[in-house]
Design a protein around this motif. Sequence first.
Motif: not given
Length: 342
Positions: A174-190
Amino acid sequence: MKFFRFAPLVLAALLLTGCFDNKKSATETASPEHQKLPAAPSFIADSAYAYVAKQVAFGPRVPNTAAHVKTGDWVIGKFKRYGLTVREQPFEAMAFDGKMLRSRNIIAQFQPQAARRITIFTHWDTRPFADKDKEKKNAPFEGASDGASGVGIALEMARILAAQPDSLTPAVGVDFILFDSEDYGYDSSTQGNLTNKLANQEMQGGSSWCLGSQYWAKNLMPANYKSEYGILLDMVGAKGARFTREGQSLQVARDVVDKVWNTAAQIGYSDYFLFKDMGAITDDHVYTNQAGIRTIDIIDLPPFSDQTFPAYHHTTQDNLANIDKRTLKAVGQVVLQTIYGE
């Protein structure tokens, strides 16, 4: 995170089969007949909750902050304490606002010698602004479900697996791969008043979201990495969470979706894992699928709502008070049982 657009593979399929609104389209799927499952260890929700609380206590895990660094160091230390083989994948990525984000993906392997492997993906960073909050727009927030909950479940799974005697370990690594900088995105609705400096990249099939998984998919670690399938955990700890069957997951790995949801029904968690098929979203699984790892997304997508995501999404309501141990238990036990079924 999650951005509601169709991934290219799913979009291609929709062009052949007709269009639908991913906020509204949902179909019922029959639940399975029960079959005998192999024994699996008990997932301890109290322990997973403590891991979530610890992450939250560091402060928002926003790249380029001290809280982000301390959280990453702590997570790595926990995996190492449980005897997993741990690698760090540092990288820099430009965010939509032009900031360069000092980031690192975290890879922890249980039974690294095993030829057959299953991957558990999640992300460990926090969005830097609560841009959907009606009263505190752009305030920092805890990201207790959106980020910390997936890491909490991964750490508890690692602890449990490491504690098993050789005779009771699963038949797969089992491999646990944790991603960084996933949630710093552009949301055109807000964030329509802001400029998305990654707009050209998005036109070429990239995204301002999921920067860590995009980097990993182009720079696989371990090198030439392969696994039989992946399970992405995202927003998996909130009160009242409901996990419907996300569109790209069904398109790319329907058999894995069936395996997980059938397992949930067989062990008593069909109240959480609903047999309802939904539209596709952009999440880390888009890029892990592009890298050749057939990946499904377990994510809180409300089945009966005009909104794609739950009300706490990207608001200050995504805090520790929003976390329910029963939700952590449901997800952790289902995933653990799925692994032991291999």
